[in-house]
Design a protein around this motif. Sequence first.
Motif, short mmCIF file in Angstrom:
data_model
loop_
_atom_site.label_atom_id
_atom_site.label_comp_id
_atom_site.label_asym_id
_atom_site.label_seq_id
_atom_site.Cartn_x
_atom_site.Cartn_y
_atom_site.Cartn_z
N MET A 89 3.19 14.25 -9.25
CA MET A 89 4.09 15.47 -9.07
C MET A 89 4.70 15.69 -10.72
O MET A 89 5.23 16.97 -11.00
CB MET A 89 5.40 15.07 -8.23
N ALA A 90 5.06 14.46 -11.34
CA ALA A 90 5.56 14.41 -12.64
C ALA A 90 4.32 15.43 -13.59
O ALA A 90 4.74 16.04 -14.33
CB ALA A 90 5.92 13.35 -13.06
N ARG A 91 3.33 14.67 -13.36
CA ARG A 91 2.16 15.37 -14.28
C ARG A 91 1.85 17.01 -13.97
O ARG A 91 1.85 17.75 -14.96
CB ARG A 91 0.89 14.80 -14.02
N ALA A 92 2.24 17.39 -12.76
CA ALA A 92 1.96 18.83 -12.42
C ALA A 92 3.27 19.68 -13.12
O ALA A 92 3.10 20.70 -13.56
CB ALA A 92 1.91 19.07 -10.86
N PHE A 93 4.30 18.96 -12.88
CA PHE A 93 5.60 19.52 -13.66
C PHE A 93 5.55 19.71 -15.09
O PHE A 93 5.58 20.77 -15.85
CB PHE A 93 6.98 18.77 -13.20
N ASN A 94 5.13 18.49 -15.69
CA ASN A 94 5.19 18.55 -17.08
C ASN A 94 3.91 19.37 -17.77
O ASN A 94 4.17 19.49 -18.89
CB ASN A 94 4.86 17.12 -17.65
N LYS A 95 2.85 19.66 -16.88
CA LYS A 95 2.03 20.61 -17.49
C LYS A 95 2.36 21.98 -17.73
O LYS A 95 2.03 22.64 -18.77
CB LYS A 95 0.92 20.90 -16.32
N LYS A 96 3.45 22.64 -17.01
CA LYS A 96 3.91 23.76 -17.24
C LYS A 96 5.10 23.89 -18.28
O LYS A 96 5.65 24.88 -18.65
CB LYS A 96 4.56 24.28 -15.96
N THR A 141 0.84 -1.15 0.25
CA THR A 141 0.00 -0.02 -0.03
C THR A 141 0.93 1.07 -0.04
O THR A 141 0.66 2.05 -0.63
CB THR A 141 -0.93 -0.05 1.29
N ALA A 142 1.98 1.22 0.71
CA ALA A 142 2.82 2.47 0.89
C ALA A 142 3.56 2.70 -0.51
O ALA A 142 3.70 3.72 -1.05
CB ALA A 142 3.99 2.38 1.95
N LEU A 143 3.87 1.51 -0.98
CA LEU A 143 4.73 1.58 -2.45
C LEU A 143 3.70 2.17 -3.23
O LEU A 143 4.09 2.96 -4.25
CB LEU A 143 5.15 0.21 -3.01
N CYS A 144 2.46 1.64 -3.49
CA CYS A 144 1.50 2.18 -4.51
C CYS A 144 1.34 3.75 -4.21
O CYS A 144 1.19 4.48 -5.25
CB CYS A 144 0.13 1.29 -4.17
N HIS A 145 1.09 4.06 -2.99
CA HIS A 145 0.93 5.43 -2.77
C HIS A 145 2.01 6.50 -3.07
O HIS A 145 2.17 7.56 -3.58
CB HIS A 145 0.64 5.84 -1.12
N GLY A 146 3.27 5.83 -2.96
CA GLY A 146 4.69 6.50 -3.29
C GLY A 146 4.57 6.82 -4.82
O GLY A 146 4.91 7.81 -5.18
N GLN A 147 4.24 5.76 -5.66
CA GLN A 147 4.10 5.81 -7.07
C GLN A 147 2.91 6.89 -7.40
O GLN A 147 3.17 7.69 -8.39
CB GLN A 147 4.20 4.38 -7.65
N CYS A 148 1.85 6.77 -6.92
CA CYS A 148 0.89 7.68 -7.28
C CYS A 148 1.25 9.14 -6.91
O CYS A 148 1.07 9.94 -8.00
CB CYS A 148 -0.40 7.37 -6.56
N TYR A 149 1.99 9.15 -5.91
CA TYR A 149 2.54 10.78 -5.70
C TYR A 149 3.50 11.17 -6.67
O TYR A 149 3.33 12.27 -7.17
CB TYR A 149 3.03 10.89 -4.31
N GLN A 150 4.42 10.31 -7.08
CA GLN A 150 5.56 10.71 -8.14
C GLN A 150 4.84 10.78 -9.51
O GLN A 150 5.22 11.87 -10.08
CB GLN A 150 6.58 9.47 -8.26
#
Length: 133
Positions: free
Chosen positions: A56-63, A44-53
């Motif tokens: 963050m990548a989607r928010a960065f790549n949007k700009k 579960t923690a691994l899944c949450h970590g991957q979702c967070y990454q």
Amino acid sequence: MEAVLPIEVEIPSMRVLAESKLKEAEWAKQRYEQLNLIDERRLTALCHGQCYQQRMARAFNKKVRPREFSPGDLVLRKVLHIAPDSRGKFPYKYDGPFIVKEVFDGGAIILNDMDGNENALPVNADTLKKYYL
């Protein structure tokens, strides 16, 4: 009454189990179940970590705006301050203008200066910006 840490209520320790007077077989069974739950929590923690990454990548790549150059464009080249400059602390940040001669895949660009002389080495597109007259 004795104070118990909140974590000990969720995952009982030996002290809490001894005070609750569980039988040894029952205690072993509970510990085995808790060990099986550790793998589930780790996943579960691994899944949450991957979702967070991914978020963050989607928010960065949007700009991020892609830079597209075509032959004949006027560009400025970023100056890499490797050699000491005589202008002190106010050196130029960009050099040019240059004319784009050829664009390659992967972001490599060959430039000509304004006199038509070709630069020998290709330049990365990340170090260029368009120049508008």
